[in-house]
Design a protein around this motif. Structure first.
Motif, PDB file in Angstrom:
ATOM      1  N   TRP A 362       0.821  -1.214   0.000  1.00 23.79           N
ATOM      2  CA  TRP A 362       0.000   0.000   0.000  1.00 23.79           C
ATOM      3  C   TRP A 362       0.852   1.260   0.000  1.00 23.79           C
ATOM      4  CZ3 TRP A 362      -0.781   4.030   3.556  1.00 23.79           C
ATOM      5  CH2 TRP A 362      -1.895   4.850   3.305  1.00 23.79           C
ATOM      6  N   GLY A 363       2.012   1.217   0.643  1.00 19.87           N
ATOM      7  CA  GLY A 363       2.877   2.394   0.685  1.00 19.87           C
ATOM      8  C   GLY A 363       3.402   2.795  -0.674  1.00 19.87           C
ATOM      9  N   ILE A 364       3.433   1.857  -1.600  1.00 16.79           N
ATOM     10  CA  ILE A 364       3.876   2.137  -2.966  1.00 16.79           C
ATOM     11  C   ILE A 364       2.689   2.384  -3.880  1.00 16.79           C
ATOM     12  CG2 ILE A 364       5.057   1.158  -4.976  1.00 16.79           C
ATOM     13  CD1 ILE A 364       6.811  -0.406  -3.031  1.00 16.79           C
ATOM     14  N   ASP A 367      -3.685   2.182  -4.451  1.00 17.65           N
ATOM     15  CA  ASP A 367      -4.859   1.626  -5.122  1.00 17.65           C
ATOM     16  C   ASP A 367      -4.895   0.099  -5.057  1.00 17.65           C
ATOM     17  OD1 ASP A 367      -5.852   4.133  -5.914  1.00 17.65           O
ATOM     18  OD2 ASP A 367      -4.494   4.170  -7.640  1.00 17.65           O
ATOM     19  N   THR A 368      -3.897  -0.498  -4.408  1.00 15.82           N
ATOM     20  CA  THR A 368      -3.898  -1.957  -4.290  1.00 15.82           C
ATOM     21  C   THR A 368      -5.073  -2.411  -3.432  1.00 15.82           C
ATOM     22  OG1 THR A 368      -2.521  -3.879  -3.768  1.00 15.82           O
ATOM     23  CG2 THR A 368      -2.467  -2.058  -2.206  1.00 15.82           C
ATOM     24  N   THR A 369      -5.472  -3.664  -3.566  1.00 22.18           N
ATOM     25  CA  THR A 369      -6.602  -4.149  -2.780  1.00 22.18           C
ATOM     26  C   THR A 369      -6.299  -4.100  -1.287  1.00 22.18           C
ATOM     27  OG1 THR A 369      -8.095  -6.008  -2.359  1.00 22.18           O
ATOM     28  CG2 THR A 369      -5.831  -6.554  -2.979  1.00 22.18           C
ATOM     29  N   LEU A 370      -7.287  -3.732  -0.516  1.00 26.19           N
ATOM     30  CA  LEU A 370      -7.158  -3.663   0.940  1.00 26.19           C
ATOM     31  C   LEU A 370      -7.652  -4.935   1.614  1.00 26.19           C
ATOM     32  CD1 LEU A 370      -8.569  -0.042   1.505  1.00 26.19           C
ATOM     33  CD2 LEU A 370      -6.179  -0.727   1.184  1.00 26.19           C
ATOM     34  N   TYR A 371      -8.038  -5.927   0.825  1.00 23.61           N
ATOM     35  CA  TYR A 371      -8.802  -7.045   1.375  1.00 23.61           C
ATOM     36  C   TYR A 371      -8.121  -8.403   1.226  1.00 23.61           C
ATOM     37  CZ  TYR A 371     -12.121  -3.250   1.068  1.00 23.61           C
ATOM     38  OH  TYR A 371     -12.727  -2.023   1.183  1.00 23.61           O
ATOM     39  N   ARG A 372      -6.811  -8.429   1.343  1.00 25.84           N
ATOM     40  CA  ARG A 372      -6.110  -9.713   1.375  1.00 25.84           C
ATOM     41  C   ARG A 372      -6.190 -10.279   2.799  1.00 25.84           C
ATOM     42  NH1 ARG A 372      -2.407 -10.389  -2.942  1.00 25.84           N
ATOM     43  NH2 ARG A 372      -2.078  -8.488  -4.175  1.00 25.84           N
ATOM     44  N   PRO A 373      -6.623 -11.525   2.972  1.00 29.63           N
ATOM     45  CA  PRO A 373      -6.602 -12.103   4.324  1.00 29.63           C
ATOM     46  C   PRO A 373      -5.199 -12.008   4.920  1.00 29.63           C
ATOM     47  CG  PRO A 373      -7.869 -13.501   2.853  1.00 29.63           C
ATOM     48  CD  PRO A 373      -7.212 -12.453   1.980  1.00 29.63           C
ATOM     49  N   SER A 374      -5.102 -11.561   6.155  1.00 31.50           N
ATOM     50  CA  SER A 374      -3.800 -11.369   6.791  1.00 31.50           C
ATOM     51  C   SER A 374      -3.081 -12.700   6.961  1.00 31.50           C
ATOM     52  CB  SER A 374      -3.974 -10.699   8.151  1.00 31.50           C
ATOM     53  OG  SER A 374      -4.614  -9.450   8.013  1.00 31.50           O
ATOM     54  N   ILE A 375      -1.779 -12.652   6.836  1.00 30.02           N
ATOM     55  CA  ILE A 375      -0.960 -13.854   6.913  1.00 30.02           C
ATOM     56  C   ILE A 375      -1.110 -14.552   8.260  1.00 30.02           C
ATOM     57  CG2 ILE A 375       1.064 -12.583   7.739  1.00 30.02           C
ATOM     58  CD1 ILE A 375       2.811 -14.462   6.084  1.00 30.02           C
ATOM     59  N   PHE A 376      -1.481 -13.803   9.289  1.00 27.87           N
ATOM     60  CA  PHE A 376      -1.516 -14.331  10.647  1.00 27.87           C
ATOM     61  C   PHE A 376      -2.908 -14.707  11.141  1.00 27.87           C
ATOM     62  CE2 PHE A 376      -1.355  -9.679  10.553  1.00 27.87           C
ATOM     63  CZ  PHE A 376      -2.622  -9.381  11.048  1.00 27.87           C
ATOM     64  N   THR A 377      -3.968 -14.276  10.464  1.00 29.36           N
ATOM     65  CA  THR A 377      -5.302 -14.377  11.052  1.00 29.36           C
ATOM     66  C   THR A 377      -5.772 -15.817  11.215  1.00 29.36           C
ATOM     67  OG1 THR A 377      -7.570 -13.533  10.920  1.00 29.36           O
ATOM     68  CG2 THR A 377      -6.567 -14.241   8.851  1.00 29.36           C
ATOM     69  N   ASN A 378      -6.420 -16.102  12.342  1.00 31.68           N
ATOM     70  CA  ASN A 378      -7.155 -17.356  12.466  1.00 31.68           C
ATOM     71  C   ASN A 378      -8.353 -17.302  11.530  1.00 31.68           C
ATOM     72  OD1 ASN A 378      -5.400 -18.252  14.425  1.00 31.68           O
ATOM     73  ND2 ASN A 378      -6.760 -17.817  16.138  1.00 31.68           N
ATOM     74  N   PHE A 414       3.682   0.394   6.348  1.00 30.17           N
ATOM     75  CA  PHE A 414       2.469   1.135   6.006  1.00 30.17           C
ATOM     76  C   PHE A 414       1.269   0.213   5.775  1.00 30.17           C
ATOM     77  CE2 PHE A 414       5.857   4.127   5.000  1.00 30.17           C
ATOM     78  CZ  PHE A 414       5.379   5.282   5.600  1.00 30.17           C
ATOM     79  N   ASN A 415       1.512  -1.096   5.718  1.00 26.64           N
ATOM     80  CA  ASN A 415       0.412  -2.054   5.604  1.00 26.64           C
ATOM     81  C   ASN A 415      -0.215  -2.364   6.961  1.00 26.64           C
ATOM     82  OD1 ASN A 415       0.878  -2.454   2.778  1.00 26.64           O
ATOM     83  ND2 ASN A 415       2.607  -3.776   3.303  1.00 26.64           N
ATOM     84  N   PHE A 416       0.343  -1.797   8.040  1.00 29.15           N
ATOM     85  CA  PHE A 416      -0.176  -2.002   9.384  1.00 29.15           C
ATOM     86  C   PHE A 416      -1.202  -0.918   9.710  1.00 29.15           C
ATOM     87  CE2 PHE A 416       3.852  -4.281  11.200  1.00 29.15           C
ATOM     88  CZ  PHE A 416       3.767  -5.205  10.183  1.00 29.15           C
ATOM     89  N   SER A 435       0.499  -0.922  14.360  1.00 26.80           N
ATOM     90  CA  SER A 435       0.383  -2.238  14.966  1.00 26.80           C
ATOM     91  C   SER A 435      -0.438  -3.113  14.029  1.00 26.80           C
ATOM     92  CB  SER A 435      -0.287  -2.144  16.340  1.00 26.80           C
ATOM     93  OG  SER A 435      -0.125  -3.342  17.053  1.00 26.80           O
ATOM     94  N   ALA A 436      -0.298  -4.424  14.179  1.00 25.08           N
ATOM     95  CA  ALA A 436      -1.011  -5.346  13.298  1.00 25.08           C
ATOM     96  C   ALA A 436      -1.535  -6.524  14.090  1.00 25.08           C
ATOM     97  CB  ALA A 436      -0.089  -5.838  12.179  1.00 25.08           C
ATOM     98  N   GLY A 437      -2.713  -6.995  13.737  1.00 28.80           N
ATOM     99  CA  GLY A 437      -3.307  -8.148  14.396  1.00 28.80           C
ATOM    100  C   GLY A 437      -4.821  -8.100  14.320  1.00 28.80           C
ATOM    101  N   THR A 438      -5.459  -9.201  14.643  1.00 27.71           N
ATOM    102  CA  THR A 438      -6.917  -9.162  14.736  1.00 27.71           C
ATOM    103  C   THR A 438      -7.345  -8.244  15.876  1.00 27.71           C
ATOM    104  OG1 THR A 438      -6.916 -11.189  16.077  1.00 27.71           O
ATOM    105  CG2 THR A 438      -7.271 -11.440  13.720  1.00 27.71           C
TER     106      THR A 438
END
Length: 497
Positions: A362-364, A367-378, A414-416, A435-438
């Protein structure tokens, strides 16, 4: 033997990084392995679950007559039918179960929470403006340019329709809070502490108040400075259920849920979670060299009874009009197949479980999608209710340097989720960071629900769920899917119902 260590806050800790906003030559100021503080020894706690309609006075009198070591009656809640006691005596549960009006006895397990996996501090104090200009015409706060989560949940569309959370009350159940932070202080209407020996104010050594970051995501002021919350006119009820080191008994979560409902919270956000094991284990009461106070915690009895106890609290809150939101957890577990444990309170009755998603790059490319499932999410089709923005990353990390909203930093940061929560106690200076997380996804959802309560003050959790289901965006596989559940939270559509 080691105490069974149950997770609490929604992210497995690997490393905590505290940094300043940087140029190519800047270096990380501090890198520290994220080791939890040792659990302080205290006598084991138990929750006595009374039979339906039983009077607790008679039970407490009978409990006081049991011949057990160091017995302490801590609290009794007639409305939930729960009594909390402390004793190191492993014979207590069996003796207590013999009391006629006792349905069951559960070990009050201690949750050891963990900070988000990666947390970054900027060198921008709260009382200074960023050099950048907000890209959001409906929010004049300069740092809102960094808050892509606002766009993810379509907050500006809700604001444009006149809904900003006015009249709604949101309880935040978390660790300590930075009560004097000017971004949230005017919106705080009530505080409560359930941790003995501490106060609601955060004094942790980490310098990062997880609860403040969550509260800011929900209701940071729209005041032409810094960041803005999704529901900037909602009011906050801050409830401390975990200590500043990150630990707390399961009963503290139950007490927090009950307190939120009793004190008129429309929404209760729980960016925390404990993994209850689906197995038998031994609790050594914090004294590994003394087997005399060991207690075997049985899944079919103790753990299931603990679930009964928290379900009493969540059902009570739901019936009293409080919508409950919880983080799904961040171990990338598939709860459609995972059989070793389950995360609570996200799995409790009446609780809306929130997964995390976010952009990459996103920092670059904004307009990229904001809806990729996070690598860490249950995840799990039968576990996740909805998705919301909680941040994302991938490996290898993109460490190229970019500038967004007047701040220069590594691209992947910037993706956090950007907000308040950082504090230098020595200088009493507040600052912003990521910060990042559910844990970060849940407050976005809670704030959208606050917008609904602002529009419909008499709405109830059942109608909230109906509106969320009808208004969410169906990302991922068609229909209900493991990563988005019923869909991605959408504030603009939700307030249109």
């Amino acid at each position: 033997m080691k105490r069974n260590r149950l997770l609490a806050l929604a992210f497995p800790i690997m490393m905590l990084m505290t940094v300043a906003s940087c140029t190519k030559d800047d270096k990380i100021l501090r890198v520290r392995d994220g080791v939890l503080n040792p659990q302080k020894h205290q006598d084991r706690g138990f929750l006595i679950i009374a039979k339906e309609g039983a009077k607790l006075e008679g039970i407490t009198e009978s409990l006081s007559k049991l011949r057990v070591k160091n017995f302490k009656l801590k609290s009794a809640n007639q409305e939930l039918g729960l009594i909390r006691v402390q004793t190191p005596d492993p014979t207590f549960p069996e003796k207590a179960r013999q009391i006629p009006d006792v349905q069951s006895v559960a070990v009050d397990v201690v949750l050891n929470w963990r900070l988000p996996e990666k947390t970054f501090r900027t060198n921008r104090p709260v009382d200074k403006l960023a050099n950048g200009k907000s890209s959001n015409p409906l929010a004049t706060n300069p740092f809102s340019a960094l808050q892509w989560g606002l766009q993810s949940v379509k907050a500006p569309q809700a604001w444009a329709k006149g809904y900003r959370g006015r009249g709604a009350k949101v309880a935040v159940l978390d660790g300590g809070f930075l009560l004097e932070n000017p971004e949230i202080k005017p919106n705080i209407i009530r505080t409560k502490n359930f941790i003995e020996g501490e106060e609601v104010q955060y004094h942790g050594i980490e310098g990062f108040s997880h609860g403040t970051h969550v509260a800011g995501t929900i209701a940071a002021l729209d005041d032409n400075t810094g960041v803005v919350g999704v529901a900037p006119e909602a009011k906050l009820i801050l409830v401390k259920v975990l200590d500043d080191a990150g630990s707390g008994p399961f009963s503290g979560i139950i007490d927090g849920i009950f307190y939120a409902a009793k004190n008129g919270a429309d929404v209760a956000n729980m960016s925390l979670g404990g993994e209850l094991p689906r197995k038998t284990y031994t609790d050594d009461n914090g004294t590994p060299d003394d087997p005399s106070d060991d207690y075997v915690v049985q899944y079919d009895r103790d753990v299931k009874d603990l679930i009964i106890a928290i379900n009493r609290a969540t059902i009570y809150a739901t019936l009293h009009g409080t919508t409950l939101i919880a983080a799904a957890g961040n171990d990338a577990y598939d709860y459609d197949t995972e059989k070793r444990f389950i995360t609570y309170p996200a799995a409790a009755l009446g609780v809306i479980s929130i997964s995390s998603n976010g952009p990459l790059g996103w920092g670059i490319n904004p307009d990229t999608t904001l809806y990729r499932p996070s690598i860490f999410t249950n995840y799990g089709k039968n576990f996740i209710s909805y998705g919301a923005p909680g941040g994302n990353y991938d490996f290898p990390l993109n460490t190229s340097i970019v500038t967004v909203g007047g701040i220069t930093y590594y691209e992947y940061v910037f993706n956090f989720i950007f907000n308040i929560g950082f504090w230098d106690e020595a200088t009493n200076e507040y600052s912003y960071g990521w910060s990042a997380g559910t844990s970060m996804a849940a407050p976005h959802a809670s704030a959208v629900v606050a917008l609904l309560y602002g529009k419909y003050p008499k709405i109830n959790p059942i109608l909230v769920e109906l509106i969320l289901r009808k208004s969410s965006n169906d990302y991922g596989a068609p229909g209900r899917d493991p990563f988005f559940g019923n869909g991605q939270i959408n504030a603009g559509k939700a307030v249109s119902y």
